[in-house]
Motif scaffolding. Structure first.
Motif, mmCIF file in Angstrom:
data_model
loop_
_atom_site.group_PDB
_atom_site.id
_atom_site.type_symbol
_atom_site.label_atom_id
_atom_site.label_comp_id
_atom_site.label_asym_id
_atom_site.label_seq_id
_atom_site.Cartn_x
_atom_site.Cartn_y
_atom_site.Cartn_z
ATOM 1 N N MET A 1 23.271 -21.259 23.072
ATOM 2 C CA MET A 1 22.081 -20.473 22.773
ATOM 3 C C MET A 1 22.308 -19.706 21.478
ATOM 4 S SD MET A 1 20.428 -17.674 25.245
ATOM 5 C CE MET A 1 19.127 -16.659 24.764
ATOM 6 N N LYS A 2 21.365 -19.807 20.557
ATOM 7 C CA LYS A 2 21.490 -19.158 19.264
ATOM 8 C C LYS A 2 21.130 -17.680 19.387
ATOM 9 C CE LYS A 2 20.316 -19.587 14.505
ATOM 10 N NZ LYS A 2 19.317 -19.793 13.534
ATOM 11 N N SER A 3 21.924 -16.856 18.724
ATOM 12 C CA SER A 3 21.676 -15.418 18.722
ATOM 13 C C SER A 3 20.477 -15.099 17.834
ATOM 14 C CB SER A 3 22.925 -14.698 18.205
ATOM 15 O OG SER A 3 22.698 -13.320 18.162
ATOM 16 N N LYS A 4 19.655 -14.173 18.276
ATOM 17 C CA LYS A 4 18.467 -13.780 17.526
ATOM 18 C C LYS A 4 18.878 -13.008 16.272
ATOM 19 C CE LYS A 4 14.273 -11.127 17.714
ATOM 20 N NZ LYS A 4 13.522 -10.084 18.342
ATOM 21 N N THR A 5 18.212 -13.316 15.160
ATOM 22 C CA THR A 5 18.426 -12.587 13.912
ATOM 23 C C THR A 5 17.111 -11.947 13.508
ATOM 24 O OG1 THR A 5 20.126 -14.158 13.229
ATOM 25 C CG2 THR A 5 19.171 -12.789 11.511
ATOM 26 N N THR A 6 17.164 -10.666 13.144
ATOM 27 C CA THR A 6 15.991 -9.923 12.713
ATOM 28 C C THR A 6 16.230 -9.458 11.287
ATOM 29 O OG1 THR A 6 15.604 -9.155 14.980
ATOM 30 C CG2 THR A 6 14.533 -7.908 13.221
ATOM 31 N N HIS A 7 15.226 -9.631 10.435
ATOM 32 C CA HIS A 7 15.303 -9.151 9.060
ATOM 33 C C HIS A 7 14.311 -8.005 8.886
ATOM 34 C CE1 HIS A 7 17.172 -13.130 8.562
ATOM 35 N NE2 HIS A 7 17.903 -12.465 7.695
ATOM 36 N N LEU A 8 14.790 -6.913 8.296
ATOM 37 C CA LEU A 8 13.966 -5.732 8.068
ATOM 38 C C LEU A 8 14.089 -5.307 6.610
ATOM 39 C CD1 LEU A 8 15.080 -3.651 11.198
ATOM 40 C CD2 LEU A 8 13.003 -5.020 10.968
ATOM 41 N N THR A 9 13.101 -4.562 6.138
ATOM 42 C CA THR A 9 13.148 -4.008 4.787
ATOM 43 C C THR A 9 12.629 -2.579 4.810
ATOM 44 O OG1 THR A 9 10.897 -4.632 4.155
ATOM 45 C CG2 THR A 9 12.627 -6.284 3.784
ATOM 46 N N CYS A 10 12.917 -1.871 3.732
ATOM 47 C CA CYS A 10 12.289 -0.568 3.544
ATOM 48 C C CYS A 10 10.824 -0.829 3.171
ATOM 49 C CB CYS A 10 13.020 0.229 2.459
ATOM 50 S SG CYS A 10 12.981 -0.530 0.819
ATOM 51 N N ALA A 11 10.032 0.211 3.001
ATOM 52 C CA ALA A 11 8.598 0.045 2.733
ATOM 53 C C ALA A 11 8.322 -0.743 1.464
ATOM 54 C CB ALA A 11 7.918 1.407 2.682
ATOM 55 N N CYS A 12 9.153 -0.573 0.429
ATOM 56 C CA CYS A 12 8.893 -1.285 -0.833
ATOM 57 C C CYS A 12 9.623 -2.617 -0.910
ATOM 58 C CB CYS A 12 9.242 -0.400 -2.027
ATOM 59 S SG CYS A 12 11.012 -0.156 -2.318
ATOM 60 N N GLY A 13 10.488 -2.934 0.055
ATOM 61 C CA GLY A 13 11.169 -4.209 0.093
ATOM 62 C C GLY A 13 12.486 -4.276 -0.661
ATOM 63 N N THR A 14 12.904 -3.185 -1.296
ATOM 64 C CA THR A 14 14.154 -3.188 -2.066
ATOM 65 C C THR A 14 15.381 -3.268 -1.162
ATOM 66 O OG1 THR A 14 13.104 -1.924 -3.841
ATOM 67 C CG2 THR A 14 15.511 -1.908 -3.776
ATOM 68 N N LEU A 15 15.390 -2.477 -0.093
ATOM 69 C CA LEU A 15 16.498 -2.503 0.863
ATOM 70 C C LEU A 15 16.216 -3.596 1.892
ATOM 71 C CD1 LEU A 15 19.118 -1.129 2.031
ATOM 72 C CD2 LEU A 15 17.544 0.081 3.549
ATOM 73 N N ARG A 16 17.203 -4.449 2.108
ATOM 74 C CA ARG A 16 17.061 -5.507 3.100
ATOM 75 C C ARG A 16 18.221 -5.431 4.087
ATOM 76 N NH1 ARG A 16 17.408 -10.622 1.555
ATOM 77 N NH2 ARG A 16 18.544 -10.158 -0.347
ATOM 78 N N LEU A 17 17.887 -5.554 5.368
ATOM 79 C CA LEU A 17 18.872 -5.521 6.443
ATOM 80 C C LEU A 17 18.741 -6.771 7.298
ATOM 81 C CD1 LEU A 17 17.299 -2.481 6.464
ATOM 82 C CD2 LEU A 17 19.236 -2.028 7.889
ATOM 83 N N GLU A 18 19.847 -7.127 7.922
ATOM 84 C CA GLU A 18 19.839 -8.209 8.893
ATOM 85 C C GLU A 18 20.493 -7.686 10.169
ATOM 86 O OE1 GLU A 18 20.839 -12.623 8.166
ATOM 87 O OE2 GLU A 18 22.692 -11.736 8.998
ATOM 88 N N LEU A 19 19.829 -7.915 11.289
ATOM 89 C CA LEU A 19 20.332 -7.512 12.597
ATOM 90 C C LEU A 19 20.589 -8.771 13.408
ATOM 91 C CD1 LEU A 19 17.615 -4.808 13.353
ATOM 92 C CD2 LEU A 19 19.769 -4.503 12.126
ATOM 93 N N ARG A 20 21.744 -8.820 14.049
ATOM 94 C CA ARG A 20 22.095 -9.984 14.861
ATOM 95 C C ARG A 20 22.177 -9.582 16.334
ATOM 96 N NH1 ARG A 20 24.809 -9.361 10.682
ATOM 97 N NH2 ARG A 20 26.720 -8.644 11.651
ATOM 98 N N GLY A 21 21.585 -10.416 17.160
ATOM 99 C CA GLY A 21 21.628 -10.174 18.593
ATOM 100 C C GLY A 21 20.602 -9.160 19.051
ATOM 101 N N ALA A 22 20.738 -8.795 20.298
ATOM 102 C CA ALA A 22 19.805 -7.850 20.914
ATOM 103 C C ALA A 22 20.265 -6.412 20.654
ATOM 104 C CB ALA A 22 19.747 -8.094 22.418
ATOM 105 N N PRO A 23 19.317 -5.492 20.604
ATOM 106 C CA PRO A 23 19.707 -4.083 20.449
ATOM 107 C C PRO A 23 20.416 -3.565 21.699
ATOM 108 C CG PRO A 23 17.329 -4.266 20.780
ATOM 109 C CD PRO A 23 17.873 -5.664 20.700
ATOM 110 N N ILE A 24 21.132 -2.466 21.534
ATOM 111 C CA ILE A 24 21.747 -1.781 22.673
ATOM 112 C C ILE A 24 20.637 -1.215 23.553
ATOM 113 C CG2 ILE A 24 23.191 0.163 23.393
ATOM 114 C CD1 ILE A 24 24.687 -0.169 20.673
ATOM 115 N N ILE A 25 19.685 -0.543 22.903
ATOM 116 C CA ILE A 25 18.565 0.056 23.625
ATOM 117 C C ILE A 25 17.511 0.500 22.615
ATOM 118 C CG2 ILE A 25 19.401 2.459 23.654
ATOM 119 C CD1 ILE A 25 18.548 2.413 26.720
ATOM 120 N N SER A 26 16.292 0.611 23.059
ATOM 121 C CA SER A 26 15.180 1.107 22.248
ATOM 122 C C SER A 26 14.735 2.420 22.878
ATOM 123 C CB SER A 26 14.048 0.075 22.252
ATOM 124 O OG SER A 26 12.983 0.515 21.449
ATOM 125 N N ALA A 27 14.836 3.496 22.111
ATOM 126 C CA ALA A 27 14.648 4.826 22.691
ATOM 127 C C ALA A 27 13.788 5.726 21.803
ATOM 128 C CB ALA A 27 16.010 5.479 22.912
#
Length: 179
Positions: A1-27
């Motif tokens: 099973m492939k791990s989920k990858t999420t891509h996020l950016t800041c509002a203007c798109g300059t900062l880019r992040l990649e998240l792998r797998g599921a979060p610990i928790i959403s709070a």
């Protein structure tokens, strides 16, 4: 099973992040520190409100080893409530997008919920520190809530730390922002 990858950016798109797998928790946190920090940061021209309609700050917690900062890191700036504060909030200074909160020595990052498009934000799983909510009676009971952080919350953090081999990677940030 492939791990989920999420891509996020800041509002203007300059900062880019990649998240792998599921979060610990959403709070959603209602502690005084998060409320005070949000109030001060919202004096900057932030792209979106930091606090929810209930006065809390929405976070999605990820293990540090599952977060990659891909581009725009030269724009990251830290904000602390005071010189001895053990937590720091980190913003992308290119557009004042709040990116994450980090506890000194912590093995996780509390990523600000406003990094996600509203329909992609992981569902809220719990509210913490609700005793300091401005309108405690107005905080819904649709998810577990507690006057303090719940045992389940700490259990998830401990499980993640064990999975990381009890490591707490450092994230270097050059520069600060004052609000």
């Amino acid at each position: 099973m492939k791990s989920k990858t999420t891509h996020l950016t800041c509002a203007c798109g300059t900062l880019r992040l990649e998240l792998r797998g599921a979060p610990i928790i959403s709070a959603e946190c209602h502690c005084k520190s998060c409320s005070d920090a949000a109030g001060r940061l919202e004096t900057l021209p932030v792209p979106a409100a930091i606090r929810t309609i209930h006065g809390g700050t929405r976070y999605v917690l990820y293990r540090k080893d599952r977060v990659s900062l891909l581009a725009g890191t030269e724009n990251l700036r830290e904000f602390r409530l005071g010189p001895n504060a053990s937590t720091r909030r980190v913003l992308a200074s290119c557009c004042n997008t709040p990116v994450f909160l980090e506890f000194k020595g912590g093995h996780w990052l509390s990523l600000y919920g406003n990094l996600w498009k509203q329909d992609e934000l992981p569902p809220l799983q719990l509210r913490t520190m609700t005793q300091t909510a401005p309108d405690r009676a107005g905080v819904p009971d649709d998810v577990p809530s507690g006057a303090l952080a719940t045992t389940g919350f700490y259990g998830r953090l401990l499980t993640a730390w064990i999975a990381m081999g009890f490591k707490a990677p450092d994230i270097a940030i050059k520069g600060a922002i004052d609000a």
